[in-house]
Each structure stands twice: as C-alpha cells, then as structure tokens.
Design an enzyme around this catalytic site. Structure first.
Site, PDB file in Angstrom:
ATOM      1  N   VAL A  18     -11.696   1.975   8.555  1.00  0.00           N
ATOM      2  CA  VAL A  18     -10.973   2.721   7.539  1.00  0.00           C
ATOM      3  C   VAL A  18      -9.917   1.707   6.959  1.00  0.00           C
ATOM      4  O   VAL A  18      -9.188   2.020   6.063  1.00  0.00           O
ATOM      5  CB  VAL A  18     -10.298   3.649   8.343  1.00  0.00           C
ATOM      6  CG1 VAL A  18     -11.035   5.007   8.756  1.00  0.00           C
ATOM      7  CG2 VAL A  18      -9.180   3.472   9.418  1.00  0.00           C
ATOM      8  N   THR A  21      -7.000  -3.151   9.296  1.00  0.00           N
ATOM      9  CA  THR A  21      -6.554  -4.702   9.389  1.00  0.00           C
ATOM     10  C   THR A  21      -5.948  -4.946   7.930  1.00  0.00           C
ATOM     11  O   THR A  21      -4.655  -5.766   7.998  1.00  0.00           O
ATOM     12  CB  THR A  21      -7.652  -5.594   9.498  1.00  0.00           C
ATOM     13  OG1 THR A  21      -8.236  -5.193  10.892  1.00  0.00           O
ATOM     14  CG2 THR A  21      -7.311  -7.123   9.555  1.00  0.00           C
ATOM     15  N   SER A  22      -6.368  -4.449   6.918  1.00  0.00           N
ATOM     16  CA  SER A  22      -5.856  -4.680   5.491  1.00  0.00           C
ATOM     17  C   SER A  22      -4.360  -3.884   5.573  1.00  0.00           C
ATOM     18  O   SER A  22      -3.583  -4.660   5.105  1.00  0.00           O
ATOM     19  CB  SER A  22      -6.622  -4.137   4.417  1.00  0.00           C
ATOM     20  OG  SER A  22      -7.684  -4.883   4.444  1.00  0.00           O
ATOM     21  N   ASP A  44      -8.024  -5.790  18.268  1.00  0.00           N
ATOM     22  CA  ASP A  44      -9.417  -5.159  18.010  1.00  0.00           C
ATOM     23  C   ASP A  44     -10.197  -6.201  18.497  1.00  0.00           C
ATOM     24  O   ASP A  44     -10.287  -7.299  17.889  1.00  0.00           O
ATOM     25  CB  ASP A  44      -9.655  -4.794  16.627  1.00  0.00           C
ATOM     26  CG  ASP A  44     -10.713  -3.827  16.154  1.00  0.00           C
ATOM     27  OD1 ASP A  44     -11.755  -4.008  16.924  1.00  0.00           O
ATOM     28  OD2 ASP A  44     -10.572  -3.487  15.229  1.00  0.00           O
ATOM     29  N   ASN A 270      -6.665   6.220   3.237  1.00  0.00           N
ATOM     30  CA  ASN A 270      -6.921   4.718   2.368  1.00  0.00           C
ATOM     31  C   ASN A 270      -8.249   4.992   1.271  1.00  0.00           C
ATOM     32  O   ASN A 270      -8.935   5.773   1.747  1.00  0.00           O
ATOM     33  CB  ASN A 270      -7.230   3.541   3.503  1.00  0.00           C
ATOM     34  CG  ASN A 270      -7.332   2.235   2.818  1.00  0.00           C
ATOM     35  OD1 ASN A 270      -6.675   1.890   1.851  1.00  0.00           O
ATOM     36  ND2 ASN A 270      -8.122   1.204   3.503  1.00  0.00           N
TER      37      ASN A 270
END
Length: 330
Positions: A18, A21-22, A44, A270
């Site tokens: 999803v 990380t960003s 992760d 997102n």
C-alpha cells in the site's frame, strides 16, 4: 505532529503493497526538514527503504541520509536474525528423537516421555509469529539509549504487514509459557544422572544460559508492547489504498489496535486518482466505492483521514519524498 514535544514514535502500518515505505520516508523527511533529528527504520522483512531513499541504508547501523543536512538517519534491520537467535537456544533444549529412543532402551522411557510432553520441539520448528519484528524494534530502542543516537526526537517505523504487527503484541504471553517449559525441563534434567545429561549434550550452565536469554528476550518484547500502547509517546498510522480489500483490512486492523489499546487516529488512503481519465474510469469507480466504505465504517470514520494522490512518477529520493510529503502530511 511537528510541534508536539512528547510524541516521538510513529508506527506506519497496513497491508503489504500500500506504500508504507514511501509514506514512512516522506514523513521522516518532513520531520527532518522541520528541524527534528529523525531516524526512519524499516522492520519489514521485505525491505525497500534503501530504494525509497535512493541510498543504501543496510548494515544494521543508522546511516546519515543524503541531502538532509545531517537531520535524518535511516536503518534497515534484518528481522530474520531474531529467528536465528531464538532457534539457537530452543535447539539447546529440544528433545531429539535419537536421545528419546536411547533413553527408552535403558529403562528411562517415562522420563523421556515427560520431557517430550513439554513439546519444546515446537519452539524450534515454529518461532512465534511477530518475534522477528519485535526484536527489530527492541534493537532500535537499544540504539536510542546509546549516547551517540539519543539525539533523535522523532523515530518513524516502517513496519511489517498487518499480521506481524498484531501478533507481536501477544508475544509476551507466548514467551511466558515458553520460559515455563524450559524451566520445567531444567528441573527435570537436574534430577537426572550425569549420563542422561550427556545424552542431550547440554550442561547446567548451558541450560541456565538458555533460560537467561529467554528472560531477556521476554523483557525486550514487553518493552516493545509498552511502547506501542503509550498514548503520550506513540502513534500508529494506518495506510491503505482505495480498494474494497484494502479498506476492509484497515477496518479490522483498527479494531485490533483498539482492542490492544494502541493509539491510532490517522488514516492515509494512498494512490487516489484525482482527475477523471477515460481509461481509468473503472478504477475510479472502484476507488469511489472504497472511499465511501471509509466514510461508512464507524471506526475508520473516526480517524483523521488524508487522501494521498496517485502520481505519474516513482517517488524515490529525498527531493521526491519531500514533494510527496508536502501533499500528504498537511
């Protein structure tokens, strides 16, 4: 989030794929740009933090992130090492089939059966789910107690997918039971002869060492669970995408977090389409349906929701993350 003085830890979580990380990276960049000395950590198992920052942050030690004037550090922790550590001392207390057969042949079958009933092999074969991430987070807490890294006022965790995060909260109970089994085995071996102890290849010192390691592990996991539940210092942020499956899982995640008293008040949706495009019309209808579910879900509707747009480029590197963060963390 920028102005608060007590809240220091931000857990960004949700189902896989999803964009956790960003969003974790962009939040960390936002904190650093605002003057907070920040650490972003990936726990992760499928790391992508180095890719997001366009810089190698592997190696087990915080690495200064380029283009942040020394305000942002990043770290990828290999959670698999936790399973290896657990397996190492679980193996020391395992009742192997060969030893059990030999003991039966010399008239000690009842002793062997009583040890086998403890099912210590289960500890060896199936380390508890969530153990890897719990140890990874515990190691970060140890880092922050080091004088060199105690400067961080914001720590952002890019957590493992939903299931790992929830299961680690029940780990202390599991480890209590595990330690009880090993202590009982220790007592049984103490009452046995030296010859029987030799069969196991485990002496008293090694047994005591295994128990000590488990006790230390349990203390670390309890510290992590306490951190998750601290409403003054910690916030869990749910990330999803506008799909029926994504929103449904987020609703279950929120309920589970509230059952565990984990503070959560933000939802990031997102990859939301912001403009109608002919070939995207079907996708847009699906997203509209999913966003409507967010509004109708009593739990998710109580969160402060932000819709993060879907971009026509890859968000990678500090400049891109800063741009992305400006759209999301408002």
């Amino acid at each position: 989030m920028l102005d608060g003085r007590e809240r220091k830890y931000y857990m960004v979580g949700g189902k896989g794929g999803v964009g956790k990380t960003s969003l974790s990276s962009s939040l960390a960049v936002k904190f650093a740009s605002a003057g907070h000395e920040t650490l972003v950590v990936s726990t992760d198992p499928a790391h992508s933090l180095s890719d997001s920052l366009a810089q190698n942050v592997r190696g087990g030690q915080p690495v200064e992130v380029n283009d942040t004037d020394g305000m942002l550090y990043a770290l990828e922790i290999d959670p698999e090492s936790a399973k290896a550590e657990f397996t190492q001392f679980a193996r020391a207390t395992d009742m192997s089939g060969g030893a059990r057969d030999f003991m039966s042949s010399v008239g000690l079958g009842g002793f062997a059966d009583s040890i086998a009933d403890l099912k210590l092999g289960e500890l060896l074969d199936t380390p508890p789910p969530g153990l890897d991430e719990a140890i990874a987070i515990a190691k970060v807490l140890q880092f922050t107690k080091d004088e060199k890294f105690s400067k961080f006022t914001r720590i952002v965790f890019d957590t493992a997918p939903t299931g790992h995060t929830l299961r680690l909260l029940s780990l202390p109970d599991f480890l209590d039971a595990s330690i009880g089994k090993i202590v009982r085995l220790r007592q049984k071996l103490t009452s046995a002869t030296d010859a029987v102890k030799g069969i196991f290849g485990v002496g008293e010192d090694k047994q005591d060492d295994a128990v000590e390691k488990l006790e230390k592990l349990k203390a670390q996991v309890k510290e992590v669970r306490t951190l998750f539940r601290n409403k003054d210092t910690t916030e869990f942020i749910i990330v999803t995408i506008p799909t029926v499956l994504g929103v449904s899982e987020s609703g279950r995640l929120l309920q589970s977090l509230r059952d565990e008293d984990v503070p959560c008040k933000r939802l990031i949706v997102n990859q939301v389409l912001k403009a109608a495009v002919t070939f995207c019309s079907v996708k847009e209808k699906d997203q509209t349906r999913a966003l409507q579910m967010c509004e109708e879900d009593a739990g998710l509707n109580s969160l402060n929701r932000t819709d993060a747009p879907l971009f026509d480029m890859e968000i990678r590197g500090v400049p891109a993350l800063k741009f992305f963060g400006d759209q999301v963390w408002r």
